[in-house]
Design an enzyme around this catalytic site. Sequence first.
Site, mmCIF file in Angstrom:
data_model
loop_
_atom_site.group_PDB
_atom_site.id
_atom_site.type_symbol
_atom_site.label_atom_id
_atom_site.label_comp_id
_atom_site.label_asym_id
_atom_site.label_seq_id
_atom_site.Cartn_x
_atom_site.Cartn_y
_atom_site.Cartn_z
ATOM 1 N N CYS A 382 0.829 -1.205 0.000
ATOM 2 C CA CYS A 382 0.000 0.000 0.000
ATOM 3 C C CYS A 382 0.870 1.264 0.000
ATOM 4 C CB CYS A 382 -0.985 -0.040 1.157
ATOM 5 S SG CYS A 382 -2.440 0.953 0.811
ATOM 6 N N MET A 385 4.036 0.651 -1.605
ATOM 7 C CA MET A 385 4.090 0.730 -3.067
ATOM 8 C C MET A 385 4.195 2.189 -3.512
ATOM 9 S SD MET A 385 1.404 -0.084 -6.133
ATOM 10 C CE MET A 385 1.061 1.635 -6.499
ATOM 11 N N HIS A 508 -3.561 -4.954 0.333
ATOM 12 C CA HIS A 508 -3.040 -5.524 1.585
ATOM 13 C C HIS A 508 -3.135 -7.046 1.564
ATOM 14 C CE1 HIS A 508 -2.597 -1.767 3.897
ATOM 15 N NE2 HIS A 508 -3.627 -1.337 3.182
ATOM 16 N N GLU A 510 -1.635 -9.101 3.335
ATOM 17 C CA GLU A 510 -1.500 -9.686 4.682
ATOM 18 C C GLU A 510 -2.840 -10.118 5.268
ATOM 19 O OE1 GLU A 510 -0.966 -6.523 3.855
ATOM 20 O OE2 GLU A 510 -1.488 -5.108 5.441
#
Length: 536
Positions: A382, A385, A508, A510
Amino acid sequence: MAKYIFITGGVISSLGKGITSASIGKILESRALRVSLMKFDPYINVDPGTMNPYQHGEVYVTEDGAETDLDLGHYERFTHAQTTKFNNVTTGQIYNAVISKERRGDYLGKTIQVIPHITAEIKARIKKVAEVSRAQIVLAEIGGTVGDIESLPFLEAARQLGLELGKDNVLYVHVTLVPFIKCAEEIKTKPTQHSVGTLREIGIQPDVLICRTEKALSNEIKEKISLFCNVQKEAVIEARDVASIYQIPLVFKEQVLDEIILSHFKLISRSSQLKEWEKDVVTKALNPKYKVCIALVGKYTTLQDAYKSIYEALVHAGIANDARVEVKKIDSEDIEKQGAQKVLAGVGGVLVPGGFGYRGIEGKIKAIKYAREKKIPFLGLCLGMQCAAIEFARNVCALKEANSTEFKPQTKYPVISLLAEQKKIKNLGGTMRLGVYPCKIKKKTLAARIYSKALIHERHRHRYEFNNKYKKYFEKKGMIFSGIYPKRNLVEIIELKEHPYFIAVQFHPEFKSKPDLCHPLFREFIRAALQLCKQF
Ligand code: GLN
């Protein structure tokens, strides 16, 4: 009709109610029961989306784009149950709903009170989860500690539901602390007695006690707790500190907690299937062959909870690669002060997580430059990046003043900016690109190799986007745009040629990683980091 389990906590906070709830969900699911898990948060914010991570920890994003408590992350990691906006309810939401109904005149002139109106709204939310998820068992975790003023309406609603549906359909689990007092060399049961006493004053008699403890509980201690708290002895469950949170379902299973719950509900189901979890998750987590150190360059590094899902995804990547992943938590401002070389020397990989606001950004950009130039595996998430795009613009494309308009609204080269239609937005709560979006993967790229798929779906939580005006120029300089949200042509994944592993994503990943199914971006990141370490 669904059955309900309420999970409350006593004595102190941070006893691991979320992991306890998730683990109970896991052992029930392993007996082929369909579960759904929800969390009640007693604060007045409508959701945690606008809260500082230092206050609240990570904001966990669901598929449908709700900004929720991080315990929902535990629920999704331990079980197959998917959470939605219905699975996290706050006091703010309850009052919001009741006040809107009052303004509409729905209560026909009545005086609106905590009992019965607020409690009715709470009960309706629990039933809604049962209805939407079609679960056989709904587990509702009540945030806070018994005795707090603000969680009282939730406890009262839990009591009422027990009365309404009967004993066979509702079960109360209380998570409590049984401390070991070093100087006396004794385990103490009094705090638990008091906390159960407070629950009973409210009208709730717990059926199961989960006793968090450093030491084993002797038979005598269990008997004492059982007698004083009016709980069956076999339902006094010892929950000793363990090396990996993923052991907890096995700890509960060993003490036949699944059986206790099923017999309370008068349910019969097939025997438990936890062998794979034990073999593929727990054994691997506890006995890794290799070791690798990853630098997490962020801003909320002193709080264990702020990047919860990222830390867990790194654990999953360790499990998948037979390695122990050691995380070096680095405050990006330290890199600003000391330089990347000094702080990052020797790490096997660099991860830059999401975040908001300008503080610490320059340090993150320096860390990315270091990883790019030294060919150290890099994963950007996020904001990570966005920083990678800024770094590339400044140091490879010679756009020296490149920035995001989030940090410098008048920047000469806005490589990250708001879309035109977003510029009118005034409210901060719930106005980001939130939840799941599809992303098309470009063939023959690192992303294509990692995912082995042409179309993926990932969760988002951000406001700013890569500015397509710079795409062609970046491509010419060696950046690959390997993932795009096709409907609006938005950049989702960037990567670099001639680097062993340099990939950054606007979403995301994760949030979708699980201990038994690691997210491929994390799995391959650790694989690349291990390869680098082997070269040393
Ligand atoms: N602050 C950035 C944005 O709003 C990134 C957000 C994030 O990392 N979750 O776009």
